[in-house]
Design an enzyme around this catalytic site. Structure first.
Site, PDB file in Angstrom:
ATOM      1  N   TYR A  13      24.494   9.826 -28.632  1.00 22.77           N
ATOM      2  CA  TYR A  13      25.037  11.079 -29.157  1.00 22.77           C
ATOM      3  C   TYR A  13      24.640  11.235 -30.632  1.00 22.77           C
ATOM      4  CZ  TYR A  13      27.791  11.521 -24.853  1.00 22.77           C
ATOM      5  OH  TYR A  13      28.180  11.640 -23.552  1.00 22.77           O
ATOM      6  N   GLU A  23      22.987  28.548 -20.715  1.00 28.30           N
ATOM      7  CA  GLU A  23      23.992  29.596 -20.956  1.00 28.30           C
ATOM      8  C   GLU A  23      25.078  29.176 -21.941  1.00 28.30           C
ATOM      9  OE1 GLU A  23      24.478  31.809 -16.698  1.00 28.30           O
ATOM     10  OE2 GLU A  23      24.803  29.657 -16.734  1.00 28.30           O
TER      11      GLU A  23
HETATM   12  N1  LIG Z   1      28.228  11.348 -19.010  1.00 27.70           N
HETATM   13  C1  LIG Z   1      27.414  12.324 -19.298  1.00 27.70           C
HETATM   14  O1  LIG Z   1      26.279  12.406 -18.802  1.00 27.70           O
HETATM   15  C2  LIG Z   1      27.875  13.366 -20.281  1.00 27.70           C
HETATM   16  C3  LIG Z   1      27.097  14.510 -20.539  1.00 27.70           C
HETATM   17  C4  LIG Z   1      27.587  15.445 -21.457  1.00 27.70           C
HETATM   18  C5  LIG Z   1      28.800  15.227 -22.099  1.00 27.70           C
HETATM   19  N2  LIG Z   1      29.512  14.088 -21.847  1.00 27.70           N
HETATM   20  C6  LIG Z   1      30.815  13.826 -22.514  1.00 27.70           C
HETATM   21  O2  LIG Z   1      31.683  14.881 -22.229  1.00 27.70           O
HETATM   22  C7  LIG Z   1      32.188  15.436 -23.434  1.00 27.70           C
HETATM   23  C8  LIG Z   1      32.434  16.900 -23.231  1.00 27.70           C
HETATM   24  O3  LIG Z   1      31.200  17.577 -22.962  1.00 27.70           O
HETATM   25  P1  LIG Z   1      30.903  18.970 -23.623  1.00 27.70           P
HETATM   26  O4  LIG Z   1      30.949  18.857 -25.101  1.00 27.70           O
HETATM   27  O5  LIG Z   1      29.684  19.536 -23.004  1.00 27.70           O
HETATM   28  O6  LIG Z   1      32.225  19.744 -23.131  1.00 27.70           O
HETATM   29  P2  LIG Z   1      32.999  21.045 -23.245  1.00 27.70           P
HETATM   30  O7  LIG Z   1      34.384  20.693 -23.629  1.00 27.70           O
HETATM   31  O8  LIG Z   1      32.745  21.751 -21.960  1.00 27.70           O
HETATM   32  O9  LIG Z   1      32.315  21.915 -24.411  1.00 27.70           O
HETATM   33  C9  LIG Z   1      32.644  21.820 -25.744  1.00 27.70           C
HETATM   34  C10 LIG Z   1      31.896  22.908 -26.471  1.00 27.70           C
HETATM   35  O10 LIG Z   1      32.456  24.185 -26.097  1.00 27.70           O
HETATM   36  C11 LIG Z   1      32.737  24.903 -27.288  1.00 27.70           C
HETATM   37  N3  LIG Z   1      33.822  25.883 -27.202  1.00 27.70           N
HETATM   38  C12 LIG Z   1      33.593  27.208 -27.282  1.00 27.70           C
HETATM   39  N4  LIG Z   1      34.745  27.877 -27.248  1.00 27.70           N
HETATM   40  C13 LIG Z   1      35.735  26.977 -27.161  1.00 27.70           C
HETATM   41  C14 LIG Z   1      37.158  27.091 -27.088  1.00 27.70           C
HETATM   42  N5  LIG Z   1      37.780  28.273 -27.129  1.00 27.70           N
HETATM   43  N6  LIG Z   1      37.863  25.976 -26.975  1.00 27.70           N
HETATM   44  C15 LIG Z   1      37.263  24.792 -26.931  1.00 27.70           C
HETATM   45  N7  LIG Z   1      35.910  24.631 -27.005  1.00 27.70           N
HETATM   46  C16 LIG Z   1      35.153  25.725 -27.131  1.00 27.70           C
HETATM   47  C17 LIG Z   1      33.058  23.825 -28.299  1.00 27.70           C
HETATM   48  O11 LIG Z   1      32.918  24.385 -29.579  1.00 27.70           O
HETATM   49  P3  LIG Z   1      33.902  23.931 -30.778  1.00 27.70           P
HETATM   50  O12 LIG Z   1      33.440  22.561 -31.137  1.00 27.70           O
HETATM   51  O13 LIG Z   1      33.647  24.929 -31.832  1.00 27.70           O
HETATM   52  O14 LIG Z   1      35.281  23.967 -30.246  1.00 27.70           O
HETATM   53  C18 LIG Z   1      32.007  22.794 -27.986  1.00 27.70           C
HETATM   54  O15 LIG Z   1      30.757  23.155 -28.545  1.00 27.70           O
HETATM   55  C19 LIG Z   1      31.132  15.092 -24.495  1.00 27.70           C
HETATM   56  O16 LIG Z   1      31.663  15.074 -25.801  1.00 27.70           O
HETATM   57  C20 LIG Z   1      30.732  13.724 -24.033  1.00 27.70           C
HETATM   58  O17 LIG Z   1      31.683  12.780 -24.508  1.00 27.70           O
HETATM   59  C21 LIG Z   1      29.073  13.177 -20.939  1.00 27.70           C
END
Ligand SMILES: NC(=O)c1ccc[n+]([C@@H]2O[C@H](COP(=O)([O-])OP(=O)(O)OC[C@H]3O[C@@H](n4cnc5c(N)ncnc54)[C@H](OP(=O)(O)O)[C@@H]3O)[C@@H](O)[C@H]2O)c1
Length: 306
Positions: free
Chosen positions: A52, A224
């Protein structure tokens, strides 16, 4: 915040975890604030990976731990290894040991509570992985082991040799990306949705006490971005808005509540970097969607049911 004891462990974890993938471009002050908010809100589980931000996410988190050593005891830290970005996957002993040592150094800690193999390696030798895990466990560097993005058979192959249980399978899952749910609902149908693309991973994990950690729970796709307020997902947003109004929460909280409503006792990994968004999203724990609301959200995403 509600808690669950992860099956096959003595770890009492918050039902919602904080994912640290996106913190790499934040300042240390912003990261400190986010961690403080998480801990004050009852979140005790933090998800990382060596890759990350090219290591920067762990580095910043470690810097925050250095400034607040008292935080470590309150935290369950999970990290991952096995991806070499742009090149290949590597579950060799040499690579895993190197990754763990480097993660520990960046995180300013002597151990991680859980280590996950990030994404399947075609050249994985399960005996070699077992030897590696033994060494890490005996050195006290890793307390528990799990996987991410693995099929049931890939897990069975590992389990044939491992001395320690696989306790986690971290998988992409959201109202929009619900592959593991679609095939079960459409069994024996001709449509594409009926295809079992993951070997029944949802039921397999439930049968084997492996906790599913959904990732990217408000993302539609890499192209998206989030489906929250995205014009391609208008019908879904309308249903989320009605429910958000009913439960007096935000739409992301509805998307997380949809995961928590599933009886598999999943632990969603929320990826926000904003303290405000985090506080809003964890309100998902404060109410339970009805069965019909769960299906209304599922079907608002143009999914077929037989
Ligand atoms: N195992 C794997 O292969 C894998 C792959 C990807 C991710 N992960 C893990 O899963 C975690 C979550 O993944 P993700 O970051 O893609 O998840 P997510 O929670 O679906 O997306 C977070 C993103 O959405 C944005 N967002 C937009 N509007 C929001 C709102 N109203 N409230 C909250 N968030 C909002 C956030 O922005 P803001 O920061 O401005 O709130 C942030 O950029 C990662 O941090 C990682 O630890 C694992």
């Amino acid at each position: 915040m509600e808690y669950l004891t992860l099956p096959q462990t003595d770890l009492k974890v918050s039902k919602i975890a904080l994912g640290c993938m996106r913190i790499a471009d934040k300042s240390i002050e912003e990261v400190e604030e986010l961690i403080k908010t998480a801990l004050e809100s009852g979140i005790n589980f933090f998800d990382h990976a060596d890759i990350y931000g090219g290591g920067k996410s762990e580095e910043l988190f470690g810097e925050a731990l250095k400034r607040h050593p008292e935080y470590r005891k309150q935290m369950i830290i999970q990290t991952k290894c096995g991806i070499i970005p742009g090149k290949r996957y590597d579950f060799s002993k040499e690579h895993i040991l190197k990754c763990v040592n480097e993660s520990l150094e960046r995180l300013h800690t002597d151990y991680v509570d859980i280590l996950l193999l990030h994404r399947p390696d075609a050249l994985c030798d399960p005996q070699e992985v077992a030897e590696t895990f033994n060494e890490l466990y005996e050195a006290g560097k890793v307390h528990y082991f799990g996987v991410s993005n693995h099929t049931p058979l890939q897990i069975e192959l590992l389990k044939k040799y491992l001395k320690y249980p696989i306790i986690i399978n971290q998988l992409q899952l959201s109202i929009v990306h619900s592959v593991m749910i679609d095939s079960g609902l459409n069994m024996n149908m001709k449509e594409a949705f009926a295809q079992d693309k993951d070997g029944g991973v949802l039921d397999y994990c439930r049968l084997n006490d492996i906790t599913i950690q959904p990732w990217s729970s408000i993302q539609a796709s890499w192209a998206e971005g989030t489906f929250i307020d995205h014009p391609n997902y208008q019908k879904l947003n309308d249903v989320m808005q009605q429910l958000a109004h009913k439960y007096q929460v935000t739409k992301p909280a509805i998307a997380i509540a949809w995961l928590l409503r599933h009886p598999a006792h999943m632990q969603p990994i929320v990826g926000t970097t904003s303290s405000q968004h985090l506080k809003e999203t964890i309100k998902a724990c404060d109410f339970t969607l009805t069965r019909q609301e769960w299906y209304d959200l599922y079907l608002a995403n143009e999914k077929p049911l037989p």
